[in-house]
Design a protein around this motif. Structure first.
Motif, short mmCIF file in Angstrom:
data_model
loop_
_atom_site.label_atom_id
_atom_site.label_comp_id
_atom_site.label_asym_id
_atom_site.label_seq_id
_atom_site.Cartn_x
_atom_site.Cartn_y
_atom_site.Cartn_z
N GLN A 1 0.84 -1.18 0.00
CA GLN A 1 0.00 0.00 0.00
C GLN A 1 0.88 1.24 0.00
N TYR A 32 0.13 3.45 -10.23
CA TYR A 32 -1.00 4.19 -9.71
C TYR A 32 -1.45 5.32 -10.63
N ARG A 96 -4.19 11.89 -4.05
CA ARG A 96 -4.82 10.58 -4.05
C ARG A 96 -4.09 9.66 -5.01
N ARG A 98 -4.65 5.91 -6.80
CA ARG A 98 -5.67 4.90 -7.05
C ARG A 98 -5.07 3.74 -7.82
N TRP A 100 -6.75 0.18 -9.17
CA TRP A 100 -8.01 -0.54 -9.32
C TRP A 100 -9.08 0.18 -8.49
N ALA A 101 -9.69 -0.46 -7.53
CA ALA A 101 -10.75 0.16 -6.73
C ALA A 101 -10.24 0.71 -5.41
N SER A 102 -8.96 0.66 -5.18
CA SER A 102 -8.38 1.08 -3.91
C SER A 102 -7.83 2.50 -4.00
N ASN A 103 -8.21 3.34 -3.04
CA ASN A 103 -7.73 4.71 -2.98
C ASN A 103 -6.90 4.93 -1.72
N ASN A 104 -5.80 5.63 -1.89
CA ASN A 104 -4.97 6.05 -0.76
C ASN A 104 -4.87 7.57 -0.79
#
Length: 115
Positions: A1, A32, A96, A98, A100-104
């Motif tokens: 991550q 990303y 941000r 991103r 796939w469907a994951s956001n940090n």
């Protein structure tokens, strides 16, 4: 991550310029899609600009022609160059990442534009 750290924002007069930097660590940055969002007091967080892994960009209508997003995969960094700043650009700006469907998200940095 991935972990994200934004540079310090600041106070700038209307018409001025400011560049924000977001540095990523902990994963392969080039995987990303990156973006900048902002949130003004009492308002929802909104997209400012985004740049894909391949370098395609997208901007909110309110910043088109004034802001520019770029990335440097060798430095694990994404930038937001803000020109012709207006008081309505005042907000906390968030980086941000991103995948796939994951956001940090970064912690956010305050940008204040005085009139």
């Amino acid at each position: 991550q991935v972990q994200l750290v934004e540079s310090e924002g600041g106070l700038v007069q209307a018409g001025g310029s400011l560049r924000l930097t977001c540095v990523a660590s902990g994963d392969i940055f080039s995987r990303y899609d990156m973006g900048w969002y902002r949130q003004a007091p009492g308002k929802q967080r909104e997209l400012v600009a985004e740049i894909s892994r391949g370098g395609s960009t997208n901007y909110a209508d309110s910043v088109k022609g004034r802001f520019a997003i770029s990335r440097d995969n060798t430095k694990n960094a994404v930038y937001l160059q803000m020109n012709s700043l207006k008081p309505e650009d005042t907000a906390v700006y968030y980086c941000r990442a991103r995948l796939w469907a994951s956001n940090n998200w970064g912690q956010g940095t305050q940008v204040t534009v005085s009139s």
